[in-house]
Design an enzyme around this catalytic site. Structure first.
Site, PDB file in Angstrom:
ATOM      1  N   HIS A 262      10.714 -63.369  -8.769  1.00  0.00           N
ATOM      2  CA  HIS A 262       9.264 -63.781  -8.588  1.00  0.00           C
ATOM      3  C   HIS A 262       8.366 -62.889  -8.894  1.00  0.00           C
ATOM      4  O   HIS A 262       7.395 -62.905  -9.723  1.00  0.00           O
ATOM      5  CB  HIS A 262       9.183 -64.272  -7.164  1.00  0.00           C
ATOM      6  N   GLU A 263       8.538 -61.595  -8.308  1.00  0.00           N
ATOM      7  CA  GLU A 263       7.705 -60.567  -8.688  1.00  0.00           C
ATOM      8  C   GLU A 263       7.803 -59.806 -10.139  1.00  0.00           C
ATOM      9  O   GLU A 263       6.707 -59.498 -10.636  1.00  0.00           O
ATOM     10  CB  GLU A 263       7.830 -59.176  -7.355  1.00  0.00           C
ATOM     11  N   HIS A 266       5.307 -61.842 -12.157  1.00  0.00           N
ATOM     12  CA  HIS A 266       3.891 -61.241 -11.832  1.00  0.00           C
ATOM     13  C   HIS A 266       3.964 -59.974 -12.736  1.00  0.00           C
ATOM     14  O   HIS A 266       2.936 -59.370 -13.300  1.00  0.00           O
ATOM     15  CB  HIS A 266       3.612 -60.898 -10.574  1.00  0.00           C
ATOM     16  N   GLU A 292       0.168 -66.819 -10.523  1.00  0.00           N
ATOM     17  CA  GLU A 292       1.290 -67.347  -9.885  1.00  0.00           C
ATOM     18  C   GLU A 292       2.188 -68.334 -10.731  1.00  0.00           C
ATOM     19  O   GLU A 292       3.244 -68.460 -10.482  1.00  0.00           O
ATOM     20  CB  GLU A 292       0.899 -68.165  -8.771  1.00  0.00           C
TER      21      GLU A 292
HETATM   22 ZN    ZN Z   1       3.385 -64.689  -6.136  1.00  0.00          ZN
END
Ligand code: ZN
Length: 500
Positions: A262-263, A266, A292
């Site tokens: 997830h990170e 980003h 996101e």
């Molecule tokens: Zn996030």
């Protein structure tokens, strides 16, 4: 400041540098800072933010921006820089200092009250502080200005260009499609067991595996790093200095695996801004929802897909031969996609997640509109939990007090999560159209074609266009729940052996 673009650019760079240092101090606060530095760091951050604010609202900057907006020969990117900074500055200028101060005080009171209310499991203890926060946020919305919809003015702080009138129909339709889907999955003949409970996954091996994932995704560890924190996040100072964190739990490796993916989603966005945009307002995502969309695309659409684990599962088994003994790729894939209605948003699966968001969005609208007496908030929360997810929280801690964001005064922020989910599915479909063998390449562990595609079409664009316009340019359509619902139906019909 002269009325020249170089002088304006120098101010833009200075503002961005200050933000970078604030990012570094914040990252440090969450990772390595000694506990006793707490108060000192709060002062340091507040001083830096004060300097940033002063520089931003400086009337001379306003004059030069107004001048620059009238210079069509500047070129497309400089004009976009002027537009983005003018927008940011206008919002900062409109809120009187007295209100900024009152909000900061109300937030620190609300944080104390929220913690106490959680301790005693009583929303009533948080209620007066929440009332004050809401009063000030309404005042702030009016200061920003709006067309009669106060929530729009708050939403604008997280999702520039998005409006309640645009968002509500999409989220309501999404809600109405998800409620029967959750029920159908619960009633499906096939059950997915909670496969990994009771096993132990050694921390060091988890760490090494997360670094492998970062490398496969193309996250540049010479222009960023990964560390550990309690709540994983992405921060940093510059596209060449992107800081990710992950969380390692020996009882549950999924925390680290999916936090890292997830990170890194980003982080790839931050590393992918184009070089000529560095130290300017264009080296930024146009909205939190679009940011996101990158993390969700990697975490869910890619990271929880069968193709992805067909490649990575053998390596994972090699890293944890005992803990994963007897767990085949099919079982593992099912386990990481298990659907169970739960009280807590942050633990929710892909299917139920957006119901948590819609619930909160509806509550926020009622609160900002002052249409719900505060003493009725826990009951209204629980009633919706039952209606949407079929569960009723046993107390306020598992219900309305679960998230810290309202105590921070963050109203208008939650819908960006759902926007991220919806955009992620639309983007993946567009990537599949552009790269017809995409899934096969993921099955072979080749993730870089997707990274490159995202870099070209999303990351390198920075803040040139508002989020929905960029999405329209890349996918051929704006905000829609069609791709996301189609994605869920395909994936979960197969997993649960039912037709959704
Ligand atoms: Zn996030």
């Amino acid at each position: 400041m002269d009325r020249t673009f170089p002088s304006l650019l120098a101010r833009m760079q200075e503002l961005k540098d200050l933000q970078g240092v604030i990012g570094l101090a914040t990252w440090d606060q969450e990772t390595y800072m000694p506990a006793k530095a707490d108060e000192a760091r709060a002062h340091q951050l507040s001083t830096l933010q004060g300097i940033h604010h002063e520089r931003l609202v400086d009337p001379r900057l306003g004059e030069v921006l107004a001048w620059a907006a009238e210079q069509p020969e500047l070129g497309e990117d400089p004009r976009a820089m002027v537009r983005v900074l003018t927008h940011e500055r206008d919002r900062a200028v409109r809120v009187p200092q007295a209100l900024v101060k009152a909000l900061a005080e109300a937030q620190s009171r609300a944080l104390v009250a929220w913690r106490q209310a959680r301790k005693e499991k009583r929303f009533a203890l948080f209620q007066p502080a929440l009332a004050r926060i809401l009063e000030l946020r309404r005042e702030q919305a009016d200061a920003y200005g709006h067309d009669g919809e106060r929530y729009d003015a708050l939403l604008e702080g997280y999702e520039p260009g998005m409006r309640v009138a645009r968002l509500t129909p999409v989220l309501t339709a999404l809600r109405d499609a998800l409620i029967p889907m959750v029920a159908a999955i619960a009633a499906a003949p096939r059950k997915v067991p909670e496969l990994l409970a009771g096993r132990r996954f050694e921390a060091e091996a988890q760490w090494r595996f997360t670094l492998k994932l970062l490398e496969a995704m193309g996250f540049d560890l010479e222009a960023g790093r990964q560390d550990r924190s309690i709540h994983p996040f992405t921060g940093g100072t510059h596209p060449r200095d992107v800081r990710l964190t992950t969380r390692i739990d020996e009882a549950n490796p999924l925390n680290a695996l999916f936090s890292t993916i997830h990170e890194a989603g980003h982080g790839l966005y931050e590393q992918g801004f184009s070089e000529p945009h560095y130290r300017t307002p264009l080296a930024a995502a146009p909205s939190m929802g679009l940011h996101e969309s990158q993390s969700r695309l990697w975490e869910n659409v890619v990271g929880r897909s069968l193709a992805f684990w067909e490649h990575f599962h053998p390596a994972l088994k090699e890293a944890f031969p005992q803990a994963l003994a007897g767990v085949d790729v099919g079982g593992f894939h099912a386990a990481v996609n298990r659907v169970t209605p739960s009280f807590i948003r942050t633990e929710a699966d892909e299917v139920t997640y957006n119901l948590h968001i819609v619930l909160r969005y509806e509550m926020e609208l009622l609160l900002i509109h002052d249409e719900l007496p505060l003493e009725d908030v826990p009951a209204a929360w629980n009633e919706r939990m039952q209606r949407y997810l079929g569960v009723t929280p046993p107390d306020d801690v598992e219900g309305v007090l679960q998230d810290i964001h309202w105590a921070w005064g963050e109203f208008g922020y939650f819908p960006t999560y759902s926007l991220g989910n919806l955009y992620s599915a639309s983007l993946y479909r567009a990537a599949e159209r552009a790269l017809p063998d995409l899934t096969d390449r993921i099955r072979r562990g080749e993730l870089l074609p997707l990274t490159d595609w995202l870099r070209t079409h999303i990351h390198s664009q920075g803040f040139r266009l508002p989020a929905e316009e960029l999405i329209r340019q890349v996918t051929g359509q704006g905000l829609t729940d069609v791709d996301f619902l189609q994605y869920l139906r395909g994936k979960y019909s197969a997993l649960y052996g039912t037709s959704l």
